[in-house]
Design an enzyme around this catalytic site. Sequence first.
Site, PDB file in Angstrom:
ATOM      1  N   CYS A 117       3.318  12.687  10.709  1.00  0.00           N
ATOM      2  CA  CYS A 117       3.280  12.334   9.284  1.00  0.00           C
ATOM      3  C   CYS A 117       1.851  12.353   8.748  1.00  0.00           C
ATOM      4  CB  CYS A 117       3.924  10.975   9.056  1.00  0.00           C
ATOM      5  SG  CYS A 117       3.192   9.638  10.031  1.00  0.00           S
ATOM      6  N   HIS A 133       2.941   4.583   9.327  1.00  0.00           N
ATOM      7  CA  HIS A 133       3.496   5.825   8.786  1.00  0.00           C
ATOM      8  C   HIS A 133       2.697   6.252   7.559  1.00  0.00           C
ATOM      9  CE1 HIS A 133       6.482   8.851   7.914  1.00  0.00           C
ATOM     10  NE2 HIS A 133       6.761   8.324   6.743  1.00  0.00           N
TER      11      HIS A 133
END
EC number: 3.4.19.12
Length: 490
Positions: free
Chosen positions: A138, A441
Amino acid sequence: VCRSNKSPWVCLTCSSVHCGRYVNGHAKKHYEDAQIPMTNHKKTEKQEKVQHTVCMDCSSYSTYCYRCDDFVVNDTKLGLVQKVREHLQNLENSAFTSDRHRKRKLLENSSLNSKLLKVNGSTAALCATGLRNLGNTCFMNAILQSLSNIQQFCCYFKELPAVELRNGKTAGRRTYHTRSQGDNNVSLVEEFRKTLCALWQGSQTAFSPESLFYVVWKIMPNFRGYQQQDAHEFMRYLLDHLHLELQGGFNGVSRSVILQENSGLSASNKCCINGASTVVTAIFGGILQNEVNCLICGTESRKFDPFLDLSLDIPSQFRNKRTKNQESGPMCTLRDCLRSFTDLEELDETELYMCHKCKKKQKSTKKFWIQKLPKVLCLHLKRFHWTAYLRNKVDTYVEFPLRGLDMKCYLLEPENSGPESCLYDLAAVVVHHGSGVGSGHYTAYAAHEGRWFHFNDSTVTLTDEETVVKAKAYILFYVERQAKSGSDKL
């Protein structure tokens, strides 16, 4: 086993499907459970066959061997792995066709669907394409989506001549790279170009940046593996390597010719790093003046440093976590961070300045001025810092403007700048969710043709300005505002 539909891996020995190691790791456990206890440290041919070591990622169709702990490209003589790949592709295509028909009916009946937007009375479809997560990638996806929305930078790469790196038997076929291939014929510029071309084509399926990630592994050893990485560190490595590769010429075409043909950037607005300029420095390059004064004799030292981004501290007075009972103090703003970066400061004992007049290290003050502003101002908020043995995150919200960031007061010679040349508008922002640099994330918000999108790996959704300004920004990309008479826009 866990009912998860994320990261499915199929065992090529028994066809059972399990989740990948970054979900609950049942595919890896299946391999471990299938191991046969070895007698006298010898393996028979029969035992070799029973071990379930090879599996396939059902999303990207890449083949993985747990014994090698790596992706592999070898196939059987009968090409069985390729047959599995084609079969999965056919299943996906047939499912996609039936699903598309079902979705069309839903879209016709739903006026609140997030993938549609009313523009001038007509309905416009969401045209953004997501990027598949290849295992904690990510950090890479958020940076790629942000850069794809910086128009002049993105257009330059998309207009480059294509380079065909494959020939012979592999021409026209998709290749599945591994770190052990020993293939040195890789081009970061080419794979970056392909990835940017794949975005904003209106594809309903997410694009897998597998080939780009392979090249990243090849030329940036720091990013090998599937652990979480720092998005800012990746962005700097990516831009530096793109800059270096463009300097050496591309596909036999001189870099300077490509610059002239594709970007229309004049020599006056290029910032040189390492004695050369490319589209990277032409877009992101600025110049800082570092001014150091000896507090003993008053000697002043000036040095000019090129930069591609500015790393800003969040001032210490805003870092304290407030409980519910505490009164909320003043809110930290981006201007506070910029002021902290450029204000005069006294260097501490560990950073004593070597004064050439005093001939020894002396106490001194330091101040930064911006001598030249870039076309795209990249601001990195230093949210991660070391305390003792831990790297902690500063989770303070920093207020930032969507439009009209004025950088004039930080310039060395503000009187030489035009009325609107110091104003910047936000193009993209990268956000880190979670507590630590090695976990959490990354997602990104970016503006495209007047609309804001939220990029969360393979999921892309339309969003609004109110949501964007509430984000706890990690990296901010500001684009220089063009004068109204200007013909080219960023």
